[in-house]
Structures are given as structure tokens and as C-alpha cells.
Scaffold this motif. Structure first.
Motif, PDB file in Angstrom:
ATOM      1  N   ALA A 248       0.827  -1.208   0.000  1.00 50.20           N
ATOM      2  CA  ALA A 248       0.000   0.000   0.000  1.00 50.20           C
ATOM      3  C   ALA A 248       0.858   1.253   0.000  1.00 50.20           C
ATOM      4  O   ALA A 248       0.510   2.258  -0.633  1.00 50.20           O
ATOM      5  CB  ALA A 248      -0.925  -0.011   1.216  1.00 50.20           C
ATOM      6  N   ALA A 249       2.002   1.194   0.681  1.00 50.12           N
ATOM      7  CA  ALA A 249       2.893   2.355   0.723  1.00 50.12           C
ATOM      8  C   ALA A 249       3.458   2.657  -0.669  1.00 50.12           C
ATOM      9  O   ALA A 249       3.447   3.817  -1.122  1.00 50.12           O
ATOM     10  CB  ALA A 249       4.030   2.102   1.710  1.00 50.12           C
ATOM     11  N   TYR A 250       3.939   1.622  -1.351  1.00 52.41           N
ATOM     12  CA  TYR A 250       4.483   1.836  -2.698  1.00 52.41           C
ATOM     13  C   TYR A 250       3.379   2.256  -3.674  1.00 52.41           C
ATOM     14  O   TYR A 250       3.613   3.088  -4.570  1.00 52.41           O
ATOM     15  CB  TYR A 250       5.176   0.570  -3.192  1.00 52.41           C
TER      16      TYR A 250
ATOM     17  N   PRO B  62      12.904   8.079  -5.792  1.00 51.29           N
ATOM     18  CA  PRO B  62      13.877   7.480  -4.860  1.00 51.29           C
ATOM     19  C   PRO B  62      13.653   7.896  -3.416  1.00 51.29           C
ATOM     20  O   PRO B  62      13.871   7.094  -2.501  1.00 51.29           O
ATOM     21  CB  PRO B  62      15.231   7.989  -5.384  1.00 51.29           C
ATOM     22  N   VAL B  63      13.208   9.141  -3.190  1.00 51.37           N
ATOM     23  CA  VAL B  63      12.973   9.582  -1.820  1.00 51.37           C
ATOM     24  C   VAL B  63      11.835   8.776  -1.199  1.00 51.37           C
ATOM     25  O   VAL B  63      11.929   8.323  -0.041  1.00 51.37           O
ATOM     26  CB  VAL B  63      12.654  11.094  -1.787  1.00 51.37           C
ATOM     27  N   GLY B  64      10.750   8.567  -1.931  1.00 51.71           N
ATOM     28  CA  GLY B  64       9.633   7.790  -1.409  1.00 51.71           C
ATOM     29  C   GLY B  64      10.027   6.359  -1.117  1.00 51.71           C
ATOM     30  O   GLY B  64       9.724   5.823  -0.039  1.00 51.71           O
ATOM     31  N   ILE B  65      10.712   5.723  -2.071  1.00 52.50           N
ATOM     32  CA  ILE B  65      11.122   4.321  -1.881  1.00 52.50           C
ATOM     33  C   ILE B  65      12.106   4.197  -0.723  1.00 52.50           C
ATOM     34  O   ILE B  65      11.996   3.295   0.122  1.00 52.50           O
ATOM     35  CB  ILE B  65      11.733   3.766  -3.186  1.00 52.50           C
ATOM     36  N   ALA B  66      13.081   5.130  -0.673  1.00 55.19           N
ATOM     37  CA  ALA B  66      14.074   5.092   0.411  1.00 55.19           C
ATOM     38  C   ALA B  66      13.415   5.286   1.770  1.00 55.19           C
ATOM     39  O   ALA B  66      13.797   4.641   2.758  1.00 55.19           O
ATOM     40  CB  ALA B  66      15.137   6.156   0.181  1.00 55.19           C
TER      41      ALA B  66
END
Length: 368
Positions: free
Chosen positions: A110-112, A145-149
Motif C-alpha cells: 500500500a505504501a508503494y 527514490p525519496v519515497g522508496i528510500a
């Protein structure tokens, strides 16, 4: 006012995330780049100040909120980006912040998915409003990348917290186990020795008038036993025992003799693993203590042998005061003995007929 002061005093973010969240707020500088070459109007300055005042509390709140409680903050941050996008390309900062906030969604899929929805929404806005690449490229190139990291970092912190809780649980169980060990050892050590001291003190009192010399010897034995008990207590608390089965047999013979109980000990000659010897010694000590306290026996038999790879210890007395095994089973001594034997894969059996019969069987492999 007190609550406001507490709120301002912090902490504004969980201590586990460190000081980095305060540094990320500097990303709002992108929001004012436009005004380096285009002077802002009074209305823009007012809206800019209001935007910052609204966003900063939501930003800090996002570190404390989880799952559904986080959704209003995500939507509000996305709305700020949506409202500013047609007028300021720095609005991409809000979409990047929204992507990072998705770390608070504990379901990783859900986060991704939320990150993807935010970035796709920002891209659609750029296409509809016809925003330049200076808005779209930072949103996608930095937001992804900021969201995934952020999600990965939250996952690592979550696992670290779970590991820490498990370590604390293991330490707590270890402390409980150690306290139980000390409790059992204190009962076994002091119960036997105090019973012996009591018997010798009674004997010394009876001998005082008719045989002062014998009474003095008994008093000296009391002093010796008391000193030895103190040394054994210190040794047990430290987790080490220097005495073995032969020493316990000698102590048992002395204690039983003081109570006019004849000891018939048959101990086969074979190597006993250290752990098994410790358990056998404490079992012998507890059995003798029970005989001295309860049995009113005149004879005690001890048989220790190795039978098909299993250590066997049988202790039997001819006492008459004990009627049922339940009278002993409720005590701490037998319970502690049972726990030690079971911990090494052995068995403990208790029978009451004429006197008490105790049989302990311990696999050599488990005790080695």
C-alpha cells in the motif's frame, strides 16, 4: 498554555529517526526560488507564510501517524502541491514530501502504491496545466527514490525495533530463569544445612550437662557447617559449585548420623558428567533434608548406578511420618529438583509406602 509549551518543547519527531527530519525542511527553499527573479506580491507572501504554517505541523505529525490516520495529512500535502503547481514550479516539493510520508503506511504494498499514485497525480497535473519540465523532472526524479528510500528506511527501523523487543524479552526471561535458579539453590543449600545445624544444636543442648566435651564438639561442628553454608551460598550466587557428589554423600552421612539414621550408600564407580553430578548432588541434598525434617526414619538407602546409558539414583527411607506424596510435592524443594531433572531430559518419580522412595533417571547424553 501548559500543553502548548509541552508541544513546543518537543520532541517533534520520534527520537528513533534522529535529527534528519529537521534538515529535510530545508527543501522548502525550492518553493521560494521563483522569487529570486520574480518579485512576490503581497498576496503571494501572505499565502506563502500561511502555506508554511499549515505544512510544517502536518509534516511533523506525519512522523507520528500511521496507516489511516496518516491519510488526511497525505491528502492535505498533495492538495498544497496541487494548489501551488500552476503558479510556482517549487510546488513539486510538496509532492516529494507526500511521497516520503508514505513511509508511515505499514503495509508496504500500500505504501508503494501510494507513492505511485502521488507521482502519477503530479504528472497528470503537469500535463493538464502544461507545466514545464522544471516541475515534472524534480517530482519524478527526486520523489521516486525519496519515497522508496523512506519506505525502506521505515521497514528497517521497524525490524530493528522488533529485534530490540525480542532481545529485551530474552533478557527478561534470562533474569527470571536466573532468579529461579538462585531461589532453588538457596532452598537446597540452606534448607539442608539449617536442618543439620538445628539437629546438632538440639544434640548439643542434650549433651551439655552429662557430656560437656561432646557438646563442645557439636557446637564446633555447628560453626563449621555454618561457615561452609556461607561459602556454598556465595558459590551458588556466582553460578559455580566446587563440591561434588562425594562431598554431598559425606555431608549426608554426617547429617543422618546426627539424627541417628543409618546410611547405606552404594555408588558405582563411573564418570559422571558435571551437569548430571550437580543435579544428583542437589537431589541427594534435598532428599536428606526431607528425611531429617519429616520422615522420622531410622535407615536410609542410596543407590547410584549407570544403567544402559542412563544415570539412576534411588533414595529410600523407612520413615513413618509421611503419609502421602502430596505432602512433599507442594514444597519448593521437590519442585526445584523436578525442574532441574526435566531441563536435562530426565525423569523424577516419588512413591510413598513405608517411608519415602525417590527415583531419579537422567540420560547421560543430555547431561554431558
Amino acid at each position: 498554555m501548559r500543553k502548548i509549551r509541552q508541544l513546543l518543547a518537543g520532541p517533534w519527531v520520534p527520537p528513533a529517526v534522529g535529527k534528519a527530519p529537521y534538515l529535510w525542511l530545508l527543501s522548502l527553499n525550492f518553493f521560494i526560488w521563483k522569487f529570486f527573479y520574480t518579485p512576490p506580491t503581497a498576496l503571494e507572501v501572505l499565502l506563502l507564510v500561511l502555506t508554511v504554517l499549515v505544512f510544517v505541523p502536518m509534516y511533523f505529525a506525519s512522523y507520528w501517524l500511521r496507516n489511516r490516520k496518516l491519510v488526511p495529512v497525505l491528502l492535505a500535502t498533495f492538495a498544497l502541491g496541487l494548489a501551488w503547481a500552476p503558479f510556482n514550479f517549487g510546488a513539486c516539493t510538496f509532492f516529494i514530501f507526500a511521497a516520503a510520508m508514505c513511509a508511515g503506511i505499514e503495509n508496504r504494498r500500500a505504501a508503494y502504491a501510494s507513492i505511485a499514485a502521488i507521482l502519477i497525480g503530479a504528472s497528470l497535473i503537469a500535463l493538464v496545466v502544461d507545466l514545464p519540465l522544471s516541475f515534472l523532472m524534480p517530482t519524478l526524479a527526486v520523489g521516486t527514490p525519496v519515497g522508496i528510500a523512506s519506505v525502506m528506511d521505515a521497514t528497517v527501523r521497524c525490524k530493528q525495533m522488533q529485534l530490540l523487543r525480542k532481545q529485551e524479552e530474552v533478557e527478561h526471561l534470562a533474569r527470571i530463569t536466573e532468579r529461579e535458579r538462585i531461589s532453588r539453590d538457596m532452598h537446597d543449600l540452606l534448607g539442608h544445612t539449617l536442618s543439620l545445624i538445628t539437629l546438632k544444636a538440639e544434640l548439643a543442648g542434650r549433651l551439655l550437662e552429662r557430656d560437656p566435651g561432646a557438646s563442645l564438639r557439636e557446637i564446633r561442628d555447628i560453626e563449621t557447617n555454618a561457615r561452609q553454608a556461607l561459602a556454598e551460598v556465595r558459590s551458588a550466587v556466582s553460578g559455580y559449585r566446587q563440591t561434588g557428589l562425594q562431598h554431598e554423600l559425606a555431608q549426608a552421612r554426617t547429617a543422618l548420623a546426627a539424627a541417628n539414621v543409618t546410611l547405606d550408600a552404594q555408588v558405582a564407580s563411573f564418570a559422571i558428567p558435571a551437569t548430571a553430578e550437580s543435579v544428583l548432588s542437589l537431589a541427594l541434598r534435598e532428599a536428606v533434608t526431607n528425611i531429617l525434617r519429616h520422615a522420622d526414619a531410622r535407615r536410609c538407602e542410596i543407590n547410584i548406578a549407570l544403567e544402559n546409558g542412563v544415570l539412576s539414583c534411588r533414595i529410600r527411607d523407612d520413615g513413618e511420618r509421611l503419609a502421602t506424596a502430596a505432602a512433599i510435592e507442594r514444597g519448593n524443594g521437590l519442585r526445584g529438583m523436578q525442574e532441574r531433572v526435566v531441563a536435562l531430559g530426565g525423569q523424577l518419580r516419588l512413591e510413598v509406602a513405608r517411608g519415602l522412595s525417590l527415583e531419579l533417571r537422567l540420560p547421560v547424553g543430555a547431561a554431558a
